[in-house]
Design a protein around this motif. Structure first.
Motif, PDB file in Angstrom:
ATOM      1  N   ILE A  52       0.841  -1.201   0.000  1.00  0.00           N
ATOM      2  CA  ILE A  52       0.000   0.000   0.000  1.00  0.00           C
ATOM      3  C   ILE A  52       0.877   1.253   0.000  1.00  0.00           C
ATOM      4  O   ILE A  52       2.070   1.183   0.286  1.00  0.00           O
ATOM      5  N   ARG A  53       0.241   2.364  -0.358  1.00  0.00           N
ATOM      6  CA  ARG A  53       0.939   3.650  -0.286  1.00  0.00           C
ATOM      7  C   ARG A  53      -0.085   4.726   0.045  1.00  0.00           C
ATOM      8  O   ARG A  53      -1.294   4.536  -0.116  1.00  0.00           O
ATOM      9  N   ARG A  54       0.440   5.855   0.482  1.00  0.00           N
ATOM     10  CA  ARG A  54      -0.433   6.992   0.785  1.00  0.00           C
ATOM     11  C   ARG A  54      -1.086   7.529  -0.495  1.00  0.00           C
ATOM     12  O   ARG A  54      -0.510   7.451  -1.584  1.00  0.00           O
ATOM     13  N   VAL A  55      -2.253   8.116  -0.342  1.00  0.00           N
ATOM     14  CA  VAL A  55      -2.917   8.817  -1.439  1.00  0.00           C
ATOM     15  C   VAL A  55      -2.157  10.121  -1.674  1.00  0.00           C
ATOM     16  O   VAL A  55      -1.767  10.809  -0.735  1.00  0.00           O
ATOM     17  N   ARG A  56      -1.937  10.450  -2.938  1.00  0.00           N
ATOM     18  CA  ARG A  56      -1.269  11.713  -3.292  1.00  0.00           C
ATOM     19  C   ARG A  56      -2.317  12.795  -3.533  1.00  0.00           C
ATOM     20  O   ARG A  56      -3.383  12.539  -4.074  1.00  0.00           O
ATOM     21  N   GLU A  57      -1.964  14.019  -3.175  1.00  0.00           N
ATOM     22  CA  GLU A  57      -2.895  15.142  -3.345  1.00  0.00           C
ATOM     23  C   GLU A  57      -3.271  15.383  -4.804  1.00  0.00           C
ATOM     24  O   GLU A  57      -4.337  15.918  -5.097  1.00  0.00           O
ATOM     25  N   SER A  58      -2.410  14.990  -5.725  1.00  0.00           N
ATOM     26  CA  SER A  58      -2.657  15.241  -7.145  1.00  0.00           C
ATOM     27  C   SER A  58      -3.519  14.155  -7.797  1.00  0.00           C
ATOM     28  O   SER A  58      -3.812  14.235  -8.984  1.00  0.00           O
ATOM     29  N   GLU A  59      -3.947  13.151  -7.024  1.00  0.00           N
ATOM     30  CA  GLU A  59      -4.705  12.039  -7.603  1.00  0.00           C
ATOM     31  C   GLU A  59      -6.207  12.289  -7.532  1.00  0.00           C
ATOM     32  O   GLU A  59      -6.699  12.994  -6.656  1.00  0.00           O
ATOM     33  N   VAL A  60      -6.926  11.668  -8.454  1.00  0.00           N
ATOM     34  CA  VAL A  60      -8.373  11.721  -8.487  1.00  0.00           C
ATOM     35  C   VAL A  60      -8.891  10.290  -8.375  1.00  0.00           C
ATOM     36  O   VAL A  60      -8.262   9.347  -8.872  1.00  0.00           O
ATOM     37  N   MET A  61     -10.016  10.104  -7.685  1.00  0.00           N
ATOM     38  CA  MET A  61     -10.592   8.768  -7.554  1.00  0.00           C
ATOM     39  C   MET A  61     -11.285   8.374  -8.850  1.00  0.00           C
ATOM     40  O   MET A  61     -11.792   9.214  -9.574  1.00  0.00           O
ATOM     41  N   ALA A  62     -11.286   7.078  -9.104  1.00  0.00           N
ATOM     42  CA  ALA A  62     -11.974   6.522 -10.269  1.00  0.00           C
ATOM     43  C   ALA A  62     -12.840   5.363  -9.793  1.00  0.00           C
ATOM     44  O   ALA A  62     -12.728   4.937  -8.649  1.00  0.00           O
ATOM     45  N   VAL A  63     -13.690   4.859 -10.645  1.00  0.00           N
ATOM     46  CA  VAL A  63     -14.560   3.742 -10.275  1.00  0.00           C
ATOM     47  C   VAL A  63     -14.351   2.572 -11.223  1.00  0.00           C
ATOM     48  O   VAL A  63     -13.913   2.748 -12.366  1.00  0.00           O
ATOM     49  N   ARG A  64     -14.676   1.384 -10.720  1.00  0.00           N
ATOM     50  CA  ARG A  64     -14.680   0.182 -11.539  1.00  0.00           C
ATOM     51  C   ARG A  64     -15.759  -0.742 -10.989  1.00  0.00           C
ATOM     52  O   ARG A  64     -16.103  -0.673  -9.807  1.00  0.00           O
ATOM     53  N   GLU A  65     -16.313  -1.585 -11.822  1.00  0.00           N
ATOM     54  CA  GLU A  65     -17.317  -2.546 -11.386  1.00  0.00           C
ATOM     55  C   GLU A  65     -16.615  -3.732 -10.736  1.00  0.00           C
ATOM     56  O   GLU A  65     -15.527  -4.130 -11.161  1.00  0.00           O
ATOM     57  N   LEU A  66     -17.264  -4.289  -9.714  1.00  0.00           N
ATOM     58  CA  LEU A  66     -16.733  -5.502  -9.090  1.00  0.00           C
ATOM     59  C   LEU A  66     -16.939  -6.672 -10.019  1.00  0.00           C
ATOM     60  O   LEU A  66     -17.981  -6.793 -10.670  1.00  0.00           O
ATOM     61  N   THR A  67     -15.960  -7.543 -10.051  1.00  0.00           N
ATOM     62  CA  THR A  67     -16.104  -8.767 -10.830  1.00  0.00           C
ATOM     63  C   THR A  67     -16.438  -9.905  -9.884  1.00  0.00           C
ATOM     64  O   THR A  67     -16.022  -9.921  -8.734  1.00  0.00           O
ATOM     65  N   ALA A  68     -17.219 -10.827 -10.356  1.00  0.00           N
ATOM     66  CA  ALA A  68     -17.664 -11.960  -9.510  1.00  0.00           C
ATOM     67  C   ALA A  68     -16.554 -12.923  -9.221  1.00  0.00           C
ATOM     68  O   ALA A  68     -15.553 -13.001  -9.796  1.00  0.00           O
TER      69      ALA A  68
END
Length: 74
Positions: free
Chosen positions: A58-74
């Motif tokens: 894991i790593r810290r979230v960067r201030e320059s990043e934007v969240m994105a979405v994805r669908e869960l796969t079964a």
């Protein structure tokens, strides 16, 4: 990294549910920062998984990043 901090997963996990780039919240610091329990949830707030992860996973979230979405796969 601290409790309740958002972190980014650095690799796909074997379970197949979690993928590199997914965002979770540290809920517990283990063994003096040698591992972390991280909770992952859907955007609707439904719990998805709690994983014990090592610092390199894991790593810290960067201030320059934007969240994105994805669908869960079964």
């Amino acid at each position: 990294m601290n409790e309740f901090e958002l972190v980014v997963l650095q690799e796909d996990l074997e379970s197949g549910k979690l993928k590199k780039g997914d965002v979770g919240t540290i809920i517990t610091i283990l063994n003096n920062h040698r591992a972390y329990e991280v909770e992952f949830a859907t955007l609707a707030g439904e719990p998805l998984a709690v994983e014990t992860l090592l610092p390199h996973q894991i790593r810290r979230v960067r201030e320059s990043e934007v969240m994105a979405v994805r669908e869960l796969t079964a």
